[in-house]
Design a protein around this motif. Structure first.
Motif, PDB file in Angstrom:
ATOM      1  N   VAL A   1       8.090   6.197   1.138  1.00  0.00           N
ATOM      2  CA  VAL A   1       7.163   7.030   0.374  1.00  0.00           C
ATOM      3  C   VAL A   1       5.798   6.356   0.306  1.00  0.00           C
ATOM      4  O   VAL A   1       4.755   7.014   0.466  1.00  0.00           O
ATOM      5  N   ALA A   2       5.784   5.058   0.112  1.00  0.00           N
ATOM      6  CA  ALA A   2       4.513   4.322   0.059  1.00  0.00           C
ATOM      7  C   ALA A   2       3.749   4.452   1.374  1.00  0.00           C
ATOM      8  O   ALA A   2       2.523   4.625   1.383  1.00  0.00           O
ATOM      9  N   ALA A   3       4.468   4.380   2.494  1.00  0.00           N
ATOM     10  CA  ALA A   3       3.819   4.519   3.805  1.00  0.00           C
ATOM     11  C   ALA A   3       3.273   5.931   3.983  1.00  0.00           C
ATOM     12  O   ALA A   3       2.185   6.123   4.555  1.00  0.00           O
ATOM     13  N   TRP A   4       4.008   6.928   3.508  1.00  0.00           N
ATOM     14  CA  TRP A   4       3.551   8.328   3.601  1.00  0.00           C
ATOM     15  C   TRP A   4       2.271   8.510   2.772  1.00  0.00           C
ATOM     16  O   TRP A   4       1.316   9.149   3.234  1.00  0.00           O
ATOM     17  N   VAL A   5       2.249   7.955   1.565  1.00  0.00           N
ATOM     18  CA  VAL A   5       1.065   8.062   0.709  1.00  0.00           C
ATOM     19  C   VAL A   5      -0.140   7.425   1.394  1.00  0.00           C
ATOM     20  O   VAL A   5      -1.240   8.001   1.419  1.00  0.00           O
ATOM     21  N   ALA A   6       0.054   6.249   1.966  1.00  0.00           N
ATOM     22  CA  ALA A   6      -1.055   5.564   2.635  1.00  0.00           C
ATOM     23  C   ALA A   6      -1.565   6.377   3.816  1.00  0.00           C
ATOM     24  O   ALA A   6      -2.785   6.479   4.035  1.00  0.00           O
TER      25      ALA A   6
ATOM     26  N   LEU B   1      10.681  12.601  -0.895  1.00  0.00           N
ATOM     27  CA  LEU B   1       9.348  12.313  -1.425  1.00  0.00           C
ATOM     28  C   LEU B   1       9.314  12.294  -2.957  1.00  0.00           C
ATOM     29  O   LEU B   1       8.279  11.976  -3.553  1.00  0.00           O
ATOM     30  N   GLU B   2      10.426  12.613  -3.586  1.00  0.00           N
ATOM     31  CA  GLU B   2      10.515  12.475  -5.039  1.00  0.00           C
ATOM     32  C   GLU B   2      10.658  11.010  -5.463  1.00  0.00           C
ATOM     33  O   GLU B   2      10.416  10.666  -6.622  1.00  0.00           O
ATOM     34  N   ASN B   3      11.062  10.151  -4.557  1.00  0.00           N
ATOM     35  CA  ASN B   3      11.295   8.749  -4.901  1.00  0.00           C
ATOM     36  C   ASN B   3      10.006   8.078  -5.368  1.00  0.00           C
ATOM     37  O   ASN B   3       8.912   8.422  -4.921  1.00  0.00           O
ATOM     38  N   ASP B   4      10.157   7.100  -6.257  1.00  0.00           N
ATOM     39  CA  ASP B   4       9.005   6.385  -6.824  1.00  0.00           C
ATOM     40  C   ASP B   4       8.310   5.590  -5.737  1.00  0.00           C
ATOM     41  O   ASP B   4       8.928   4.775  -5.037  1.00  0.00           O
ATOM     42  N   VAL B   5       7.009   5.809  -5.594  1.00  0.00           N
ATOM     43  CA  VAL B   5       6.227   5.140  -4.558  1.00  0.00           C
ATOM     44  C   VAL B   5       6.286   3.620  -4.705  1.00  0.00           C
ATOM     45  O   VAL B   5       6.122   2.881  -3.724  1.00  0.00           O
ATOM     46  N   ARG B   6       6.538   3.127  -5.919  1.00  0.00           N
ATOM     47  CA  ARG B   6       6.601   1.677  -6.138  1.00  0.00           C
ATOM     48  C   ARG B   6       7.875   1.058  -5.563  1.00  0.00           C
ATOM     49  O   ARG B   6       7.911  -0.149  -5.278  1.00  0.00           O
ATOM     50  N   ASN B   7       8.917   1.863  -5.450  1.00  0.00           N
ATOM     51  CA  ASN B   7      10.223   1.333  -5.071  1.00  0.00           C
ATOM     52  C   ASN B   7      10.706   1.802  -3.708  1.00  0.00           C
ATOM     53  O   ASN B   7      11.755   1.334  -3.251  1.00  0.00           O
ATOM     54  N   ASP B   8      10.011   2.700  -3.065  1.00  0.00           N
ATOM     55  CA  ASP B   8      10.455   3.246  -1.784  1.00  0.00           C
ATOM     56  C   ASP B   8       9.374   3.011  -0.733  1.00  0.00           C
ATOM     57  O   ASP B   8       8.329   3.673  -0.745  1.00  0.00           O
ATOM     58  N   PRO B   9       9.605   2.094   0.197  1.00  0.00           N
ATOM     59  CA  PRO B   9       8.592   1.789   1.219  1.00  0.00           C
ATOM     60  C   PRO B   9       8.230   2.993   2.082  1.00  0.00           C
ATOM     61  O   PRO B   9       7.072   3.100   2.525  1.00  0.00           O
TER      62      PRO B   9
END
Length: 722
Positions: free
Chosen positions: A72-77, A62-70
């Protein structure tokens, strides 16, 4: 005061934005008995050995950049979906939102800067997402818009950051901040026409901006361009000072000063009022430990000359008369003093002479304007501004309108006026003009607000911490309020930052509903000088948590509130504070609001500006420091089997000061642990950063959500205001 304005140091913010408030409904709902259905968060298998101690880090991904890691982006959403659905159920949310909007809708001015007979100042008409830069072409002239950032982006999240007019007032150097990032793009404007010049400078962060006296160009500091994909996460190293000549490309900028043998050093440069010296202040972390280098600009062949090489003490320039410089220093004076130094001498340190000795009050800043030295002190967390002649002779105090916070007093030696702002908990910031020759004070900009300050009671209380230390705390609420009442306790406790009285429309919305605001001046801050700071950092960090816990216990013991009515809030280093005390005393609080917090104390130094913070936290790579950090790290000390308060953590996707991975990992750990059925959620803002540059509409929504959440869990009955 130059101490605070010379360098844009990578500190962690200490106060809530002063414009915000909103939320809804008239009745609180009953305590939730069933836990929320949180998203499933993948647990990794990373386990590391730290000095013989096995430490698991299952959410490292979860440290990965939300812009570059799908992923992490899905987790944020998924997390935002749960949070949004929960917040929609909260009574009081719409009421807070409407009231915040009304309270924030008042005219606000920034401190004016005079150059070449023109006066430059920020202005917000009320609900504008970003302040607009105005200029008056004469002291009493009509202001005209010079830069309006509100049209720079569709979502209002692109802001005008730092700006500096040239000496003759014909040009403006200004910085653009997009989406809350710390990175800046620097441009130049023609003041008469309002049109930008061709100049553009990038990869600027934590930089002073200073014009050459003749307006031919400017000095600034920048970092090397980050590698692709690392703009928002890579550590910031190898900052250097450059000179940009107007009309040329950035690639032609002249390197003025760099320390490649010390890649962690940061440098900020400014030109003295007389135009004869370039002063370069060097730092390594966030401590007021400075090196000083000077460059004689009257000699074309001169080289930078370091006059203070050891980063041991504060040396904040306050002004100069020729080669005689005035410095605020804590050398041999933990509460600060003012000294002079001849920077042209063979051994400048041998010429240091005390001008204004240390006093019982804490010296926060100093500046020389129009032949007068202004010294801004804190006396039990309240401002006092004292005046001195250049030889140190006292000339009395600047009259202030009450107990509160004064700031400003900037300007140049040839000026006959200076400006300052004054604010308190129930008094919005008013700008005053000070006539240096006569001492006359006149209001320059006085806001009108939709509330009566006389309806609020502000008092200061001193309570006793765990080890017997006497700690101050401000308590603010409506007059005649019956207690115990729902209470919001705010704290910070770090980085030599002082929490002084200041107006906040967001906090006013909380107090209007019958809430109490308490602000504790914890150790680790700068309220009582270096000793107070030292007592709350490194291996003394537990004192900060003890001070905050003692503040909560004092509020309960004094009948101000109860543990079932007590919400706690803090941002950045204050977010760390909230996470740590919630782990240590989950029984003491009803709700917790950690904002953009430093939550993983074993990896904070691996990202962006985090490596600066070792001054306050220590080095995770050193065994003695590791043992202290691991003991209080919020991410690592969540106590399964305990009944935790309701928690809403807050972060933003463009926070490149405290990267959002801190809050992501902390939230995942909270939701995995067995800590009761109250909600433990995260609110993740988009196109926002650590706090600065956040548009007004996002602030209103954020505080509406926070106050509704806190109101729900403290039993506040929220009612609509007419």
């Amino acid at each position: 005061m130059r101490r605070l304005s010379l360098l844009a140091l990578p500190l962690l913010f200490a106060t809530a934005p002063h414009v915000a408030l909103a939320q809804s409904s008239s009745e609180t709902s009953s305590t939730m008995t069933a836990p929320l259905d949180y998203p499933e968060t993948r647990r990794g298998d990373i386990v590391e050995d730290h000095f013989g101690i096995t430490v698991a880090d299952p959410y490292r991904w979860l440290e990965n950049d939300v812009r570059n890691d799908p992923e992490v982006a899905a987790w944020v959403a998924a997390e935002n979906k749960v949070t949004d659905a929960y917040l929609q159920t909260l009574p009081g949310r719409d009421v807070f939102r409407r009231r915040l909007k009304a309270l924030i809708d008042y005219e606000r001015f920034g401190l004016p800067v005079e150059r070449g007979g023109r006066y430059f100042y920020n202005h917000n008409s009320g609900l504008q997402n970003q302040a607009v830069l105005f200029v008056r072409d004469s002291p009493n002239g009509e202001g005209r818009v010079l830069l309006d950032p509100n049209g720079w982006s569709k979502d209002g999240a692109t802001a005008l950051a730092e700006w500096v007019p040239s000496e003759d007032g014909t040009k403006l150097l200004y910085a653009i901040q997009d989406g809350g990032t710390d990175w800046r793009t620097i441009k130049v404007l023609d003041v008469a026409t309002g049109k930008p010049l061709s100049d553009k400078v990038e990869w600027v962060k934590f930089s002073a901006l200073s014009w050459a006296r003749d307006g031919s160009g400017f000095y600034y500091s920048r970092f090397p361009e980050p590698q692709a994909g690392e703009k928002f996460q890579a550590t910031n190293e190898n900052q250097a000072v450059y000179f940009h000549k107007l009309g040329t490309a950035q690639s032609a900028d002249r390197l003025v000063y760099a320390t490649p043998d010390h890649p962690k050093y940061g440098h900020g440069a400014y030109v003295t009022d007389d135009g004869n010296w370039l002063v370069i202040i060097t730092t390594e972390g966030t401590d007021n430990r400075y090196g000083v280098t000077v460059l004689d600009l009257t000699r074309p062949d001169a080289k930078p000359r370091t006059i203070i090489s050891k980063l041991e003490n504060e040396w904040s320039p306050a002004g100069n008369i020729g080669s005689k410089f005035y410095f605020l220093t804590n050398k041999d004076a933990p509460r600060g003093r003012i000294v002079t130094m001849d920077v042209a001498a063979t051994d400048p340190l041998a010429t240091v002479a005390e001008l204004v000795p240390q006093t019982e009050a804490t010296l926060q800043g100093a500046s020389m304007v129009g032949g007068t030295l202004f010294a801004n002190y804190l006396s039990d967390v309240k401002s006092e501004v004292r005046r001195f002649a250049p030889d140190g002779t006292p000339k009395g105090e600047v009259p202030l309108p009450g107990i509160g916070t004064a700031s400003g007093f900037d300007g140049e030696q040839g000026q006959t006026e200076t400006f300052y702002a004054f604010t308190s908990f129930a008094r919005p910031a008013t700008i005053y003009r000070y006539d240096i020759a006569t001492g006359e004070v006149t209001p320059w900009a006085q806001p009108e607000v939709a509330f009566d300050p006389e309806q609020y009671d502000v008092r200061q209380r001193f309570y006793t911490s765990k080890d017997g230390t006497r700690v101050p705390m401000f308590i603010v609420h409506k007059k005649g309020l019956k207690t115990p009442a729902p209470t919001l306790l705010y704290g910070y406790g770090g980085f030599d930052i002082s929490l002084t009285p200041a107006f906040s429309a967001t906090r006013l919305a909380w107090m209007e509903q019958g809430g109490v605001l308490a602000v504790a001046n914890l150790r680790g801050g700068g309220e009582y000088g270096k000793a107070w700071h030292d007592a709350g950092r490194l291996h003394n960090k537990q004192n900060v948590f003890d001070d905050f816990i003692a503040a909560a216990e004092d509020l309960i013991a004094e009948g101000v509130t109860t543990k079932d009515q007590l919400a706690i809030q803090g941002g950045s280093n204050g977010g760390l504070l909230i996470g740590a005390v919630t782990n240590q005393r989950p029984d003491l609080f009803a709700a917790a609001l950690p904002e953009v917090g430093v939550m993983d104390m074993l990896r904070f130094d691996q990202f962006t500006a985090g490596r600066y913070w070792v001054d306050d936290y220590g080095y995770p790579s050193k065994e003695a420091d590791f043992k202290v950090l691991y003991k209080y790290s919020p991410y690592h000390n969540i106590r399964s089997g305990e009944d935790y308060p309701a928690i809403m953590a807050l972060t933003a996707d463009t926070d490149d000061r405290v990267v959002p991975g801190h809050t992501f990992k902390y939230t995942a750990a909270l939701q995995h642990a067995d800590i009761g059925t109250k909600p433990h959620i995260v609110r993740i803002e988009t196109r926002a950063g650590h706090g600065s540059g956040k548009p007004t509409d996002k602030i209103i929504e954020e505080y509406a959500d926070m106050w509704a959440f806190a109101a729900k869990w403290t039993g506040m009955k929220v009612t609509a205001k007419e």
